[in-house]
Design a protein around this motif. Structure first.
Motif, PDB file in Angstrom:
ATOM      1  N   SER A 186     -50.066  33.443  47.365  1.00 28.90           N
ATOM      2  CA  SER A 186     -50.518  31.980  47.050  1.00 28.90           C
ATOM      3  C   SER A 186     -51.941  31.960  46.955  1.00 28.90           C
ATOM      4  CB  SER A 186     -50.144  31.214  48.624  1.00 28.90           C
ATOM      5  OG  SER A 186     -50.905  31.349  49.541  1.00 28.90           O
ATOM      6  N   THR A 187     -52.280  30.976  46.318  1.00 28.42           N
ATOM      7  CA  THR A 187     -53.657  30.740  46.052  1.00 28.42           C
ATOM      8  C   THR A 187     -54.643  30.890  47.350  1.00 28.42           C
ATOM      9  OG1 THR A 187     -53.394  29.605  44.048  1.00 28.42           O
ATOM     10  CG2 THR A 187     -55.629  29.377  45.110  1.00 28.42           C
ATOM     11  N   ALA A 188     -54.077  30.126  48.256  1.00 27.29           N
ATOM     12  CA  ALA A 188     -54.866  29.927  49.499  1.00 27.29           C
ATOM     13  C   ALA A 188     -54.817  31.315  50.278  1.00 27.29           C
ATOM     14  CB  ALA A 188     -54.234  29.056  50.680  1.00 27.29           C
ATOM     15  N   VAL A 189     -53.918  32.113  50.400  1.00 28.33           N
ATOM     16  CA  VAL A 189     -53.968  33.654  51.060  1.00 28.33           C
ATOM     17  C   VAL A 189     -55.250  34.128  50.125  1.00 28.33           C
ATOM     18  CG1 VAL A 189     -52.604  35.520  51.176  1.00 28.33           C
ATOM     19  CG2 VAL A 189     -51.646  33.570  51.836  1.00 28.33           C
ATOM     20  N   ILE A 190     -54.871  34.486  48.976  1.00 30.84           N
ATOM     21  CA  ILE A 190     -55.888  35.022  48.154  1.00 30.84           C
ATOM     22  C   ILE A 190     -57.250  34.674  48.602  1.00 30.84           C
ATOM     23  CG2 ILE A 190     -56.570  35.850  45.829  1.00 30.84           C
ATOM     24  CD1 ILE A 190     -53.744  35.544  45.108  1.00 30.84           C
ATOM     25  N   GLY A 191     -57.454  33.455  48.632  1.00 30.66           N
ATOM     26  CA  GLY A 191     -58.849  32.860  48.725  1.00 30.66           C
ATOM     27  C   GLY A 191     -59.388  33.450  50.252  1.00 30.66           C
ATOM     28  N   TRP A 192     -58.651  33.251  51.302  1.00 28.50           N
ATOM     29  CA  TRP A 192     -58.876  33.617  52.460  1.00 28.50           C
ATOM     30  C   TRP A 192     -59.155  35.037  52.332  1.00 28.50           C
ATOM     31  CZ3 TRP A 192     -61.038  30.835  55.886  1.00 28.50           C
ATOM     32  CH2 TRP A 192     -60.648  29.476  55.800  1.00 28.50           C
ATOM     33  N   THR A 193     -58.432  35.998  51.845  1.00 32.78           N
ATOM     34  CA  THR A 193     -58.583  37.467  51.996  1.00 32.78           C
ATOM     35  C   THR A 193     -59.640  37.899  51.008  1.00 32.78           C
ATOM     36  OG1 THR A 193     -57.092  37.797  50.132  1.00 32.78           O
ATOM     37  CG2 THR A 193     -56.119  37.957  52.502  1.00 32.78           C
ATOM     38  N   MET A 194     -60.057  37.343  50.100  1.00 35.08           N
ATOM     39  CA  MET A 194     -61.280  37.447  49.157  1.00 35.08           C
ATOM     40  C   MET A 194     -62.341  37.127  49.942  1.00 35.08           C
ATOM     41  SD  MET A 194     -61.129  38.404  45.935  1.00 35.08           S
ATOM     42  CE  MET A 194     -60.004  38.639  44.699  1.00 35.08           C
ATOM     43  N   LEU A 195     -62.273  36.197  50.772  1.00 33.69           N
ATOM     44  CA  LEU A 195     -63.587  35.602  51.564  1.00 33.69           C
ATOM     45  C   LEU A 195     -63.914  36.718  52.602  1.00 33.69           C
ATOM     46  CD1 LEU A 195     -66.125  33.775  51.913  1.00 33.69           C
ATOM     47  CD2 LEU A 195     -64.263  32.260  53.091  1.00 33.69           C
TER      48      LEU A 195
END
Length: 267
Positions: free
Chosen positions: A114-123
């Motif tokens: 999901s976009t949210a998961v990728i956003g958190w892991t990127m950050l």
């Protein structure tokens, strides 16, 4: 599939596979944010083959040493550098293979896309990379690789199964925290990618073999070639820059992209 779509897919995979910014995260974001159709597992295998050939070619001298050691290791002899490195790579690969199988069998690998998961892991893992790069000592070279360090880096590598983490990024993070200099940490991370990509590519390849046809094979060949060229260029550039530049530019990219993705996901 349209040639433009194939080129975009190959360039994304090729450029991001070895940079610490997550290739899997970018490939998931491509259909999520653009509306393009998902490329499917056949093309996933193809672009991974392309990047695999690139890393093998770039680190051919190391790969040759390890390859000659595999036979000795199989006979229970760990009396050469090649055999010892082959053992280290085996140990470093076991955690990601076991965790990958567990995720696939449980179905949680789809939940994490999901976009949210990728956003958190990127950050989060971007900040962790910055911390390790700035605070980690530089007292070890790749030649100092040990079984203990291989096991630790292997456990960190398993975290890359979470989309957006970045396999190269998390193993480089582990290497820097363990005291390897930037170039050595990246070199070990790239060598660790070879058995990992082989394992994941073989697993996916078995699944798509029954569905292959001439159109899919043609698209796969095109994607593999361009992924190879993009990966080789990105890998060459990164390894040269590491002689004078830290990982901070990649951290900035990860943090900015992570914030953008979280805004998109939650609004």
């Amino acid at each position: 599939m349209a040639l433009t779509h194939l080129l975009i897919l190959a360039l994304i995979q090729g450029v991001t596979e070895f940079l610490p910014i997550s290739s899997s995260g970018h490939l998931i974001l491509l259909p999520n944010l653009t509306g393009l159709t998902d490329q499917g597992q056949a093309l996933d295998v193809a672009v991974h083959v392309g990047t695999l050939v690139a890393v093998v070619l770039y680190f051919w001298s190391d790969v040759k040493v390890v390859t000659t050691g595999v036979g000795r290791l199989a006979r229970g002899r760990i009396d050469t550098q090649g055999a010892f490195w082959a053992l280290c790579l085996l140990i470093a690969t076991i955690p990601v293979v076991l965790c990958g199988l567990a995720l696939k069998l449980s179905g949680y690998n789809d939940v994490l896309r999901s976009t949210a998961v990728i956003g958190w892991t990127m950050l989060i893992f971007g900040v962790v990379l910055y911390w390790a790069d700035q605070s980690g000592p530089t007292v070890k070279k790749a030649a100092n690789w040990s079984i203990k360090d291989a096991a630790i880096m292997g456990l960190w590598q398993a975290l890359a199964l979470i989309p957006g983490t970045s396999r190269s990024g998390i193993t480089i993070t582990a290497g820097r925290q363990l005291g390897y200099d930037r170039e050595s940490a990246a070199r070990l991370a790239m060598l660790m990618s070879i058995p990992t990509i082989l394992a994941s590519g073989t697993l996916l390849g078995v699944e798509v073999a029954q569905e292959a046809n001439m159109a899919i094979l043609r698209d796969a060949a095109i994607a593999a070639v361009f992924a190879f060229l993009a990966a080789l260029a990105a890998l060459t550039l990164m390894m040269r820059l590491l002689k004078s530049v830290s990982f901070t530019p990649y951290v900035i990219y990860r943090v900015v992209l992570g914030v953008i993705l979280l805004i998109i996901a939650y609004t």
